[in-house]
Design an enzyme around this catalytic site. Structure first.
Site: not given
Length: 493
Positions: A243-245
């Site tokens: 995930s980007k986060r």
RNA sequence: GUCCCCAUCGUCUAGUCGGCCUAGGACAUCGCCCUUUCACGGCGGUAACGAGGGUUCGAAUCCCUCUGGGGACGCCA
């Protein structure tokens, strides 16, 4: 006939997982002579950004992957979505739920809210009362009426995971329309897939359980559901879904581009994650890839992509890139290298918002094709040119005096070598053979080994011990610079 | 918590109907060779069928249980 689609939602940059989904769809379409459609799933107006949309297009452009002209935006297809929702409602497969929206509670999923199926009292509302409250302006969500009384289960056969069934008792009454009137993902996606006549939906395995809901929607719409193929997920070394986060820029496609991956090497690497040609082939051209791609080769277990603080890219991706670089014709490699060379050496570092030229552009342009063959076996990423070839471009080098001293030699030997080199090089023809002859003769004359002769010269002209082969390097650098640098090095001893 | 999916070297994977698997390949790693340094290249090594039960003459391959991992459960997509 095969019609597939890639349907990103523009809520962040293009990340590896999405890129892989695109690639597999693309491969499937191209392999089968089908059509690839791009659909922007932008029903979540709150979170969509133009920057994100740009990033997606930019990423796809870099990967040199195309689609077949058709680009749809869900935000422009609201009428279709609304009509589809109305159709489902009128057919009795959906009902209005006037329960106020749940407040954002952190662990909504696991805080005793386990088997939520529907809000009490809402399924039973009579059509008259429902209509009355709706026309009185009371907000509601439209929910699918999951047929738990009339039907045991929902089933479909996944092209990758095989036969799948789920009890209707385990499917909650999911939303079709929000209280704002906007469709949810499920509604918009299925209405569009039906309308666009999508025949195969190839997407991440995180949608596997959603598929039962989608199956229900297609049936309620009275259309034949498309086939589904779910892809195993890409997971980070920490075991979580990429995930980007959580994992930062390493999941962004542009990070790979900026570090100097070749688009095809990236595509090649990503294909190997969760898919195999089954014959031990690993390096494949785009042609080979689309010739042999098949959903049967898709794996069912998740793939870990390796990266760490110190090594931001999976070593196999890096290897594949190095292989691709080594196999590129010099002119193509030079073209790829040019922007990296310019960025690395062209400008005075930290010269502010209006950078100043350090090395003229034409010099870089002239040098890159000469340097490329010398570093192609020594770089793994295009960006490595910065460390591998600095001395070709930068005006001066700064050798460590200790490194000028050859193996089993001393400072006196280094001084002697450089002195002799200056004389020999002044006379020598600056070609591989000319330099070879001249410097080996010098070594013989000084009664030292060739290696002892070469080392001080290499350090003097390159500023360090590890560099490309000496003769070719001297040839590219040219007589003037070589003599100048040797003279400068002599002063260090 | 409920449901779904998955399970072979550190990682990506091969392993068609169970026997040809003393489990193959690649990356990474280690060693040797090549060599003017660094690379490239060549050769070789270390390294895996999660556990327990079955079925069978025979199981990495089939079944069950457990364990582990992942995912979904939102008026996000």
């Amino acid at each position: 006939m095969h019609r597939v689609r890639f349907a990103p939602s523009p809520t962040g940059y293009l990340h590896i997982g999405s890129a892989r989904t695109f690639i597999f769809n693309w491969l499937y379409a191209r392999h089968n002579g089908g059509t690839m459609i791009l659909r922007i799933d932008d029903t979540d107006v709150e979170r969509n950004t133009q920057a994100s949309l740009d990033s997606i297009f930019e990423g796809l452009k870099w990967l040199e992957l195309d689609w077949d002209g058709e680009v749809y935006r869900q935000s422009e297809r609201g009428e279709l979505h609304a009509a589809s929702a109305r159709q489902i409602f009128e057919a009795g497969h959906a009902y209005r739920d006037f329960t106020p929206a749940r407040v954002e509670s952190e662990d909504a999923a696991d805080s005793g809210h386990g088997g939520w199926l529907f809000n009490p009292g809402m399924r039973e509302l009579s059509r008259e009362e429902s209509d009355r409250r709706a026309s009185a302006g009371e907000p509601f969500v439209l929910r699918f009426l999951v047929p738990r009384e009339t039907r045991e289960s929902v089933a479909f056969t996944d092209l990758v995971y095989g036969p799948q069934t789920k009890a209707t008792a385990d499917i909650e009454d999911f939303a079709l329309l929000r209280s704002s009137g906007m469709p949810t993902y499920h509604m918009a996606s299925c209405a569009d897939d039906a309308d666009l006549k999508i025949t195969q939906i190839i997407r991440g395995q995180d949608h596997l359980t959603n598929t039962f809901k989608h199956q229900l929607i297609f049936e309620a719409l009275g259309v034949e559901p498309p086939q589904f193929a779910h892809l195993p997920l890409l997971i980070a070394p920490d075991g979580a879904k990429l995930s980007k986060r959580k994992h930062g820029p390493v999941v962004s496609v542009t990070t790979y581009r900026d570090a100097g991956f070749l688009p095809h090497a990236f595509v090649n690497f990503v294909c190997l994650l969760g898919w195999s040609p089954k014959d031990d082939r690993e390096r494949m051209t785009r042609r080979e890839l689309l010739d042999i791609f098949s959903l049967e080769g898709v794996n069912r277990s998740n793939a870990t992509i390796n990266f760490s603080e110190t090594e931001p890219f999976d070593p196999k991706a890096v290897w594949l890139n190095a292989e691709t670089i080594r196999n590129l014709p010099v002119d193509e490699l030079s073209a790829e290298l040019l922007p990296f060379a310019d960025a690395s050496f062209g400008w005075i570092p930290g010269s502010g918002p209006e950078p100043q030229r350090l090395v003229p552009e034409d010099k870089i342009r002239r040098l890159v094709p000469l340097v490329a063959p010398l570093i192609r076996e020594r770089i793994k990423l295009l960006g490595d040119i910065r460390d591998a070839a600095d001395f070709f471009f930068l005006p001066t080098v700064h050798p460590d005096p200790l490194e000028l001293i050859p193996q089993k030699g001393d400072a006196a030997m280094a001084a002697l070598v450089l002195q002799e080199a200056e004389v020999a090089l002044a006379e020598a023809t600056f070609t591989h053979d000319g330099l070879d002859a001249a410097l080996r003769a010098s070594a013989e004359k000084l009664k030292i080994k060739a290696g002892q002769m070469f080392q001080p010269i290499r350090v003097a002209v390159c500023g360090r011990k590890n560099a490309p082969p000496l003769f070719e390097t001297l040839e590219v650098l040219g007589k003037d610079i070589c003599l100048e640098r040797i003279a400068a090095a002599r002063k260090l001893l």
